[in-house]
Design an enzyme around this catalytic site. Structure first.
Site, PDB file in Angstrom:
ATOM      1  N   CYS A 115     -57.591 -69.135 -47.447  1.00  0.00           N
ATOM      2  CA  CYS A 115     -58.845 -69.638 -46.886  1.00  0.00           C
ATOM      3  C   CYS A 115     -59.131 -68.909 -45.591  1.00  0.00           C
ATOM      4  CB  CYS A 115     -58.744 -71.142 -46.630  1.00  0.00           C
ATOM      5  SG  CYS A 115     -60.263 -71.882 -45.982  1.00  0.00           S
ATOM      6  N   HIS A 157     -63.162 -73.745 -54.830  1.00  0.00           N
ATOM      7  CA  HIS A 157     -62.760 -73.739 -53.424  1.00  0.00           C
ATOM      8  C   HIS A 157     -63.957 -73.983 -52.508  1.00  0.00           C
ATOM      9  CE1 HIS A 157     -60.157 -71.907 -50.107  1.00  0.00           C
ATOM     10  NE2 HIS A 157     -61.362 -71.895 -49.552  1.00  0.00           N
ATOM     11  N   GLU A 158     -65.058 -73.280 -52.770  1.00  0.00           N
ATOM     12  CA  GLU A 158     -66.224 -73.409 -51.899  1.00  0.00           C
ATOM     13  C   GLU A 158     -66.936 -74.748 -52.080  1.00  0.00           C
ATOM     14  OE1 GLU A 158     -66.308 -71.410 -49.578  1.00  0.00           O
ATOM     15  OE2 GLU A 158     -65.067 -69.819 -50.410  1.00  0.00           O
ATOM     16  N   HIS A 161     -65.199 -77.252 -50.036  1.00  0.00           N
ATOM     17  CA  HIS A 161     -65.567 -77.217 -48.617  1.00  0.00           C
ATOM     18  C   HIS A 161     -66.785 -78.096 -48.341  1.00  0.00           C
ATOM     19  CE1 HIS A 161     -62.837 -74.563 -46.625  1.00  0.00           C
ATOM     20  NE2 HIS A 161     -63.121 -73.493 -47.352  1.00  0.00           N
TER      21      HIS A 161
END
Length: 202
Positions: A115, A157-158, A161
């Site tokens: 990250c 992953h994004e 976030h």
């Protein structure tokens, strides 16, 4: 690694350009650990933010970046990432919702993950090997992206976030400690303000 000479797939148009490289927001900052505000206004300010995100992503040699990673409480991410075949796709997603395989279609990939907001450290993190994301683009129109390999990992992953989840939250204690040790060892390579530079136009 991204092949800059390759023309990427851009089904909703190219990534916005001309942004400023901003300092990377790190894990532990409150904006990294809470769900973000949905995008409701699609204007020049939103496009400018996306351009800054693109510039920062490239300056940090990343394949994706969420708005919170430059300190903004906005549910949006940008990406330039390849799939299992090596094909690159680029895009911007506001208000993302991820869909993952279930049952017999669900297969986990335990490749290493890192990250940009915890730079320099990588450990294995099991995620489904295929993912699809729906949301809206900078013009407020629906967008859809899907893929396997690194692209699948990036989309998950994004999206995480935008929900206030960092991938360290998904790790067992032993793996998280390993990640912390790597990060701490390499911290001098990523000083405060990284990756912003004086040449801050992309």
């Amino acid at each position: 690694m991204r092949d800059e000479a390759e023309e990427p797939l851009a089904p909703y148009g190219p990534l916005p350009q001309g942004g400023n490289v901003r300092p990377m927001t790190r894990w532990g900052t409150p904006v990294m650990h809470r769900p973000h505000k949905k995008v409701e206004v699609f204007d020049d300010a939103l496009r400018a933010l996306a351009a800054d995100m693109v510039a920062t992503m490239y300056a940090a040699d990343g394949v994706g970046l969420a708005a919170c990673q430059i300190g903004e409480d906005v549910a949006m991410f940008v990406f330039d990432c390849h799939d299992e075949s090596g094909r690159r796709t680029v895009g911007v997603v506001c208000n993302p919702v991820v869909a993952l395989p279930e049952g017999r279609e669900r297969h986990l990939d335990d490749s290493e993950e890192g990250c940009l907001s915890f730079p320099g450290a990588f450990v294995a993190c099991a995620r489904p090997d295929f993912a699809a994301v729906d949301g809206v683009g900078l013009d407020g129109q629906p967008v859809h992206f899907e893929g396997d390999g690194l692209l699948a990992r990036c989309l998950q992953h994004e999206t995480d976030h935008t929900l206030g989840t960092v991938f360290g939250d998904r790790l067992p204690t032993k793996a998280r400690k390993k990640l912390q040790r790597q990060h701490d060892k390499l911290a001098p390579d990523y000083p405060p303000g990284w990756p912003a530079t004086t040449a801050d136009r992309w």
